[in-house]
Design a protein around this motif. Structure first.
Motif, PDB file in Angstrom:
ATOM      1  N   SER A   1       0.839  -1.315   0.041  1.00 16.48           N
ATOM      2  CA  SER A   1      -0.102   0.184   0.090  1.00 16.48           C
ATOM      3  C   SER A   1       0.785   1.266  -0.148  1.00 16.48           C
ATOM      4  O   SER A   1       1.822   1.351   0.510  1.00 16.48           O
ATOM      5  CB  SER A   1      -1.004   0.032   1.309  1.00 16.48           C
ATOM      6  OG  SER A   1      -1.675  -0.968   1.123  1.00 16.48           O
TER       7      SER A   1
ATOM      8  N   VAL B   1      -2.002  -2.565  -3.984  1.00 14.50           N
ATOM      9  CA  VAL B   1      -1.910  -3.201  -5.173  1.00 14.50           C
ATOM     10  C   VAL B   1      -1.506  -4.845  -4.913  1.00 14.50           C
ATOM     11  O   VAL B   1      -0.627  -4.904  -4.074  1.00 14.50           O
ATOM     12  CB  VAL B   1      -0.879  -2.535  -6.099  1.00 14.50           C
ATOM     13  CG1 VAL B   1      -0.756  -3.442  -7.501  1.00 14.50           C
ATOM     14  CG2 VAL B   1      -1.290  -1.208  -6.472  1.00 14.50           C
TER      15      VAL B   1
ATOM     16  N   PRO C   1      -0.044  -5.668 -12.363  1.00 19.62           N
ATOM     17  CA  PRO C   1      -0.771  -5.279 -11.327  1.00 19.62           C
ATOM     18  C   PRO C   1      -2.244  -6.388 -11.214  1.00 19.62           C
ATOM     19  O   PRO C   1      -3.005  -6.262 -12.397  1.00 19.62           O
ATOM     20  CB  PRO C   1      -1.213  -4.053 -11.140  1.00 19.62           C
ATOM     21  CG  PRO C   1      -1.071  -3.494 -12.365  1.00 19.62           C
ATOM     22  CD  PRO C   1       0.106  -4.215 -12.955  1.00 19.62           C
TER      23      PRO C   1
ATOM     24  N   TRP D   1      -6.366  -4.314  -7.519  1.00 19.75           N
ATOM     25  CA  TRP D   1      -6.040  -2.837  -6.618  1.00 19.75           C
ATOM     26  C   TRP D   1      -7.020  -2.548  -6.178  1.00 19.75           C
ATOM     27  O   TRP D   1      -8.312  -2.765  -6.703  1.00 19.75           O
ATOM     28  CB  TRP D   1      -5.535  -2.054  -7.808  1.00 19.75           C
ATOM     29  CG  TRP D   1      -5.944  -1.683  -9.147  1.00 19.75           C
ATOM     30  CD1 TRP D   1      -7.005  -0.953  -9.179  1.00 19.75           C
ATOM     31  CD2 TRP D   1      -6.308  -2.493 -10.208  1.00 19.75           C
ATOM     32  NE1 TRP D   1      -7.546  -0.765 -10.309  1.00 19.75           N
ATOM     33  CE2 TRP D   1      -7.234  -1.973 -11.030  1.00 19.75           C
ATOM     34  CE3 TRP D   1      -5.477  -3.887 -10.620  1.00 19.75           C
ATOM     35  CZ2 TRP D   1      -7.491  -2.364 -12.201  1.00 19.75           C
ATOM     36  CZ3 TRP D   1      -5.837  -4.158 -11.873  1.00 19.75           C
ATOM     37  CH2 TRP D   1      -6.722  -3.743 -12.570  1.00 19.75           C
TER      38      TRP D   1
END
Length: 294
Positions: free
Chosen positions: A219, A239, A248, A251
Motif C-alpha cells: 500500500s 496493489v 498488477p 488493486w
C-alpha cells in the motif's frame, strides 16, 4: 579529472572497514577537512590555498624530501588541535589513501559501541523477564511497571532469600526496557498478535521466474487530493502485484488504511476473470471523490 585525482577525493572502492561513504550532515567536520588539506600538502605538495598556483617552499616535492615535509608539517601543527605524533600522522595518511575523507572521519570521530546494561545481569533474572514478555502476546495490554512487579514476585517465589531478589527497582525497570525493545510486548493487542503471526525466520530477497509463482501486496499514499464533508486527505492505494511479470492483478483505493478483509478481497478479485489494467479508480467509503481520475 584523472583517476588518481578522483581517488584522492573519493577514496578507493576497496574498504577494509565499515566507513560512511557520505557525511553525516551537509559536509564533513571542519577538523576532518583541515586534516585532509594538511595531509595532501605534506605528502603530495598540494597547496592548502585553492588560489595558489605553486606549493610553499617547505612543501615543494621538487626541493624537499617527504621526511622534511612531514617534519615541517608536524612543527606547523604543534600546539594546535590537529597536532599529532609522527606515527599517528603517517597512520592518518594511510587511512586517507584507503578510505578517503570517510576514513579520516571514522578515525578522528570514533563512535563507541553502546553496551547493554542487561549483559551484566544474572541469567536467572533474564530468563524470568523473557518468560513474562513472551506471555504478553495473548493477554490484556499491561505496562512495564506492572511487569516489574510480576517479575519481582516471581523472583521472591522461585529464589527466596537469594540476593537476586534485592535488585533495585530502577535497575530492574531498565532491564525490562532493554529486553522488551522490538518485541511489542506492551503495544496494542492487535500489534502483538500480528507480530507473533509473522514467520519466525530471517527475511531474504528472492526472485520469481514463473507467472503466479509469487505475488506481493503493498500500500502507498496516492498522489491525489480528495476531500469529503470534514477534511482533505490522500487515499491509500493497495496493489496485488505479480512479481515475475510486474503486472498488477488487483488493486483498490481506500480512504483509510486497508485491513485484512480488504486484502482478502484483492486475493479473490483475480479469480473472478476480470482483465487487469494499469489504473482504476474506485469510489471511496468516506464520500464521492470529485477530483479522482477515472
Amino acid at each position: 579529472m584523472s583517476v588518481d585525482e578522483f581517488l584522492r577525493h573519493a577514496g578507493t572502492a576497496q574498504r577494509e572497514r565499515a566507513v560512511s561513504l557520505r557525511p553525516d550532515g551537509d559536509a564533513w567536520p571542519t577538523n576532518v577537512c583541515d586534516m585532509e588539506a594538511h595531509l595532501l600538502e605534506a605528502f603530495t605538495g598540494r597547496p592548502m590555498d585553492p588560489l595558489a598556483s605553486t606549493p610553499r617552499a617547505q612543501y615543494d616535492p621538487a626541493l624537499t624530501t617527504q621526511n622534511a615535509r612531514v617534519d615541517a608539517k608536524l612543527l606547523e601543527l604543534k600546539g594546535t588541535s590537529l597536532g599529532r605524533a609522527r606515527s599517528t600522522f603517517h597512520l592518518l595518511w594511510k587511512t586517507y589513501q584507503q578510505d578517503g575523507a570517510a576514513g579520516l572521519n571514522a578515525r578522528m570521530h570514533r563512535k563507541g559501541e553502546q553496551r547493554l546494561a542487561i549483559s551484566r545481569a544474572d541469567p536467572r533474572l533474564v530468563t524470568i523477564i523473557d518468560r513474562f514478555l513472551d506471555r504478553q502476546t495473548d493477554k490484556a495490554t499491561s505496562s512495564k511497571k506492572r511487569c516489574a512487579v510480576l517479575v519481582r514476585r516471581a523472583l521472591e517465589t522461585t529464589y527466596p532469600g537469594d540476593p537476586i531478589c534485592e535488585i533495585k527497582a530502577r535497575t530492574l525497570q531498565g532491564y525490562i526496557n532493554e529486553r522488551a525493545a522490538g518485541r511489542y510486548s506492551f503495544d496494542k493487542a492487535t500489534t502483538r498478535r500480528n507480530t507473533d503471526n509473522s514467520p519466525k525466520r530471517q527475511y531474504h530477497s528472492g526472485a520469481a521466474y514463473q507467472l503466479g509463482e509469487r505475488c506481493e501486496i503493498d500500500s502507498t499514499d496516492l498522489d491525489v487530493l480528495v476531500w469529503d464533508e470534514t477534511s482533505e486527505f490522500r487515499p491509500k492505494l493497495t496493489v496485488l502485484l505479480d512479481v515475475a511479470s510486474r503486472v498488477p492483478l488487483a488493486w483498490a483505493i481506500h480512504a483509510d488504511s486497508p485491513g485484512g478483509f480488504d486484502h482478502a478481497l484483492l486475493l479473490a478479485e483475480p479469480s473472478s476473470g476480470a482483465k487487469p489494467c494499469l489504473v482504476r479508480a474506485l469510489p471511496l467509503s468516506r464520500g464521492q471523490p470529485p477530483c479522482l481520475p477515472r
